[in-house]
Design a protein around this motif. Structure first.
Motif, PDB file in Angstrom:
ATOM      1  N   PRO A  70       0.843  -1.200   0.000  1.00  0.00           N
ATOM      2  CA  PRO A  70       0.000   0.000   0.000  1.00  0.00           C
ATOM      3  C   PRO A  70       0.881   1.254   0.000  1.00  0.00           C
ATOM      4  N   THR A  71       0.381   2.342  -0.531  1.00  0.00           N
ATOM      5  CA  THR A  71       1.149   3.583  -0.571  1.00  0.00           C
ATOM      6  C   THR A  71       1.513   4.079   0.835  1.00  0.00           C
ATOM      7  N   ASP A  72       2.672   4.734   0.944  1.00  0.00           N
ATOM      8  CA  ASP A  72       3.069   5.394   2.175  1.00  0.00           C
ATOM      9  C   ASP A  72       2.655   6.868   2.175  1.00  0.00           C
ATOM     10  N   LEU A  73       2.128   7.331   1.034  1.00  0.00           N
ATOM     11  CA  LEU A  73       1.854   8.758   0.879  1.00  0.00           C
ATOM     12  C   LEU A  73       0.549   9.189   1.537  1.00  0.00           C
ATOM     13  N   ASP A  74      -0.386   8.249   1.722  1.00  0.00           N
ATOM     14  CA  ASP A  74      -1.668   8.568   2.349  1.00  0.00           C
ATOM     15  C   ASP A  74      -2.207   7.306   3.018  1.00  0.00           C
ATOM     16  N   PRO A  75      -2.210   7.256   4.346  1.00  0.00           N
ATOM     17  CA  PRO A  75      -2.642   6.037   5.050  1.00  0.00           C
ATOM     18  C   PRO A  75      -4.098   5.668   4.809  1.00  0.00           C
ATOM     19  N   GLU A  76      -4.903   6.602   4.332  1.00  0.00           N
ATOM     20  CA  GLU A  76      -6.315   6.320   4.072  1.00  0.00           C
ATOM     21  C   GLU A  76      -6.552   5.801   2.658  1.00  0.00           C
ATOM     22  N   ASP A  77      -5.541   5.905   1.806  1.00  0.00           N
ATOM     23  CA  ASP A  77      -5.662   5.500   0.397  1.00  0.00           C
ATOM     24  C   ASP A  77      -5.524   3.982   0.291  1.00  0.00           C
ATOM     25  N   LYS A  78      -6.564   3.316  -0.232  1.00  0.00           N
ATOM     26  CA  LYS A  78      -6.561   1.852  -0.332  1.00  0.00           C
ATOM     27  C   LYS A  78      -6.285   1.345  -1.755  1.00  0.00           C
ATOM     28  N   THR A  79      -6.053   2.253  -2.701  1.00  0.00           N
ATOM     29  CA  THR A  79      -5.874   1.828  -4.094  1.00  0.00           C
ATOM     30  C   THR A  79      -4.480   2.131  -4.648  1.00  0.00           C
ATOM     31  N   THR A  80      -3.875   3.226  -4.197  1.00  0.00           N
ATOM     32  CA  THR A  80      -2.547   3.583  -4.700  1.00  0.00           C
ATOM     33  C   THR A  80      -1.498   2.613  -4.159  1.00  0.00           C
ATOM     34  N   LEU A  81      -0.524   2.244  -4.992  1.00  0.00           N
ATOM     35  CA  LEU A  81       0.464   1.235  -4.624  1.00  0.00           C
ATOM     36  C   LEU A  81       1.882   1.801  -4.536  1.00  0.00           C
ATOM     37  N   LYS A  82       2.641   1.229  -3.621  1.00  0.00           N
ATOM     38  CA  LYS A  82       4.087   1.417  -3.580  1.00  0.00           C
ATOM     39  C   LYS A  82       4.711   0.110  -4.053  1.00  0.00           C
ATOM     40  N   VAL A  83       5.537   0.161  -5.088  1.00  0.00           N
ATOM     41  CA  VAL A  83       6.113  -1.055  -5.670  1.00  0.00           C
ATOM     42  C   VAL A  83       7.633  -0.980  -5.611  1.00  0.00           C
ATOM     43  N   ARG A  84       8.225  -2.028  -5.055  1.00  0.00           N
ATOM     44  CA  ARG A  84       9.687  -2.079  -4.908  1.00  0.00           C
ATOM     45  C   ARG A  84      10.268  -3.206  -5.754  1.00  0.00           C
TER      46      ARG A  84
ATOM     47  N   LYS B 194       6.371  17.614 -15.425  1.00  0.00           N
ATOM     48  CA  LYS B 194       6.938  16.625 -16.351  1.00  0.00           C
ATOM     49  C   LYS B 194       6.316  15.236 -16.181  1.00  0.00           C
ATOM     50  N   LEU B 195       5.791  14.943 -14.992  1.00  0.00           N
ATOM     51  CA  LEU B 195       5.125  13.654 -14.732  1.00  0.00           C
ATOM     52  C   LEU B 195       3.898  13.939 -13.876  1.00  0.00           C
ATOM     53  N   SER B 196       2.775  14.120 -14.528  1.00  0.00           N
ATOM     54  CA  SER B 196       1.546  14.431 -13.791  1.00  0.00           C
ATOM     55  C   SER B 196       1.016  13.174 -13.105  1.00  0.00           C
ATOM     56  N   SER B 197       0.630  13.317 -11.848  1.00  0.00           N
ATOM     57  CA  SER B 197       0.103  12.179 -11.092  1.00  0.00           C
ATOM     58  C   SER B 197      -0.993  12.664 -10.162  1.00  0.00           C
ATOM     59  N   PRO B 198      -2.050  11.868  -9.989  1.00  0.00           N
ATOM     60  CA  PRO B 198      -3.156  12.250  -9.100  1.00  0.00           C
ATOM     61  C   PRO B 198      -2.720  12.159  -7.647  1.00  0.00           C
ATOM     62  N   ALA B 199      -3.529  12.694  -6.744  1.00  0.00           N
ATOM     63  CA  ALA B 199      -3.255  12.577  -5.315  1.00  0.00           C
ATOM     64  C   ALA B 199      -3.170  11.089  -4.952  1.00  0.00           C
ATOM     65  N   PRO B 200      -2.260  10.690  -4.077  1.00  0.00           N
ATOM     66  CA  PRO B 200      -1.424  11.540  -3.205  1.00  0.00           C
ATOM     67  C   PRO B 200      -0.072  11.933  -3.801  1.00  0.00           C
ATOM     68  N   GLY B 201       0.100  11.880  -5.112  1.00  0.00           N
ATOM     69  CA  GLY B 201       1.351  12.308  -5.715  1.00  0.00           C
ATOM     70  C   GLY B 201       2.249  11.153  -6.096  1.00  0.00           C
ATOM     71  N   MET B 202       3.546  11.448  -6.274  1.00  0.00           N
ATOM     72  CA  MET B 202       4.501  10.451  -6.746  1.00  0.00           C
ATOM     73  C   MET B 202       5.836  10.626  -6.038  1.00  0.00           C
ATOM     74  N   LYS B 203       6.421   9.519  -5.613  1.00  0.00           N
ATOM     75  CA  LYS B 203       7.752   9.545  -5.020  1.00  0.00           C
ATOM     76  C   LYS B 203       8.513   8.298  -5.454  1.00  0.00           C
ATOM     77  N   LEU B 204       9.780   8.477  -5.849  1.00  0.00           N
ATOM     78  CA  LEU B 204      10.653   7.361  -6.183  1.00  0.00           C
ATOM     79  C   LEU B 204      11.838   7.362  -5.235  1.00  0.00           C
TER      80      LEU B 204
END
Length: 413
Positions: free
Chosen positions: A264-278, A308-318
């Motif tokens: 699950p994403t680390d960017l928003d604890p309430e977000d159940k759909t956005t993914l963090k992939v390693r 340069k890289l548009s992304s919906p909330a909660p954003g994007m981090k690499l």
């Protein structure tokens, strides 16, 4: 055919010269299990059917890559990403599949370069037999490891095999089919790394690791929202198979050289759909150089420019980090978030090193070619594409080494 998913794994076989030694492994844990039938067939399929597959060249020996992928996590998409990197036609059922003239119910897929074999075909019992044994298909006691080893070994030696078929539709063991060795052979199933003898045949292993939270969210979406199942039945299904998964499937991660870890994403604890992939990439593996971000061996956290890289909330981090995994030194490339426009991914690609692309923008182009596939707007698709390119590069390196060795032998003769 309809599948009841439990667990899957895969082994890729490429060809090099017999004198070439390789060791690499990709383990992707996938839970896709099936149903099986236990009668002993009396006729054989594919024995006299002509093969349109690329023939094994003289002196070539298979390179084996193991892959395990969790059910519903993009295993089929990953296979398309891998086979498409080699060009040619996409995979289709061996013999045309059930419903075609001369076809049959098969789990085996073939393309110009590849053969995909499902290790469910090596189940000891069919569906009814497992009811008698009281064991699930995840249990190692329900797998024919001796036969599996014999067939993988024979294919690596360039020999054809008569492989059983596990019919996922009616849960029966069907008439065996003939499998010819091809430049790429993919073996997928529940237990590719359990048997040490099979592990010794594997050159690169990848494991697709889906966190329990993501599994639950995906299963709720699929079974509750799309199929009308209750939350209680979904939880009961997960709880029933978890002990066997923990005991027999998950430990195979220890043998992986490349792990795609979906969280699950680390960017928003309430977000159940956005993914963090390693992408957890083992260092020191022959003919494999881990992909890095900006500077190899460094520690990087990067939030791409939204222009340069548009992304919906909660954003994007690499990020790019150096860690330990099962006692091994690994490089970890992480993407947390989704992006709106695949074409803009070239911005990220331009900052990656060791992507194994043939030309600038090839990673983005490969993502665009499967734009409608699951994971194509997040790190799942990106990491699968990078893994597919690593497999292709491995094949080319092994093939080049084999050719060099063959030339040396010919020159000294």
């Amino acid at each position: 055919s309809s599948h009841n998913f439990i667990s899957l794994s895969i082994i890729f076989i490429f060809f090099t010269h017999p004198s070439t030694t390789m060791k690499l492994s990709i383990s992707l844990v996938a839970l896709a299990a099936a149903t099986t039938s236990a009668f002993m067939p009396t006729t054989l399929r594919g024995v006299s059917s002509p093969s349109s597959l690329q023939a094994l060249k003289e002196g070539e020996t298979p390179i084996i890559i193991g892959l395990a992928a969790d059910s519903g996590c993009g295993k089929s998409t990953f296979m398309r990403r891998v086979t498409s990197t080699f060009g040619g036609e996409q995979c289709g059922p061996l013999g045309g599949g059930h419903g075609t003239e001369g076809g049959w119910e098969t789990n085996t897929l073939v393309s110009d370069m590849a053969t995909v074999i499902c290790l469910d075909d090596y189940h000891l019992n069919d569906r009814e037999g497992r009811k008698v044994s009281g064991l699930t298909a995840l249990n190692t006691a329900e797998q024919k490891f001796d036969l599996m080893f014999e067939h993988v070994k024979a294919l690596k030696e360039g020999k054809s095999v008569m492989k059983p078929i596990y019919n996922h539709v009616n849960g029966t063991l069907d008439t065996p089919e003939k499998i010819e060795p091809t430049p790429v052979i993919i073996i997928e199933g529940l237990h590719p790394f359990v048997d040490e003898r099979v592990r010794e045949l594997i050159d690169f292993s990848l494991y697709l690791d889906i966190s329990s939270d993501v599994k639950l969210n995906w299963k709720i979406q699929r079974d509750m929202e799309e199929r009308g199942h209750s939350l209680e039945s979904i939880m009961a299904s997960i709880d029933a198979r978890k002990p066997d998964f923990d005991a027999y499937i998950e430990p195979q991660k220890a043998f992986a050289d490349y792990i795609i870890d979906v969280l699950p994403t680390d960017l928003d604890p309430e977000d159940k759909t956005t993914l963090k992939v390693r992408a957890i990439q083992k260092k020191g593996v022959a003919d494999f150089n881990p992909t890095f971000l900006f500077d190899e061996g460094s520690e990087v956290t990067w939030s791409p420019s939204a222009d340069k890289l548009s992304s919906p909330a909660p954003g994007m981090k690499l990020s790019y980090t150096q860690e330990q995994y099962f006692g091994n030194d690994v490089s970890v490339l992480t993407m947390d978030g989704t992006f709106d426009n695949i074409q803009e991914l070239v911005y990220v690609e331009s900052n990656l090193g060791n992507s194994n692309s043939k030309f600038y923008g090839e990673v983005t182009q490969a993502m665009l070619s499967l734009a409608d596939s699951p994971g194509s707007n997040n790190g799942t698709g990106l990491m699968q594409t990078l893994a597919a390119f690593a497999i292709r590069e491995l094949y080319y390196k092994k093939a080049a080494t084999a050719k060099l060795e063959a030339n040396k032998v010919e020159a000294s003769a």
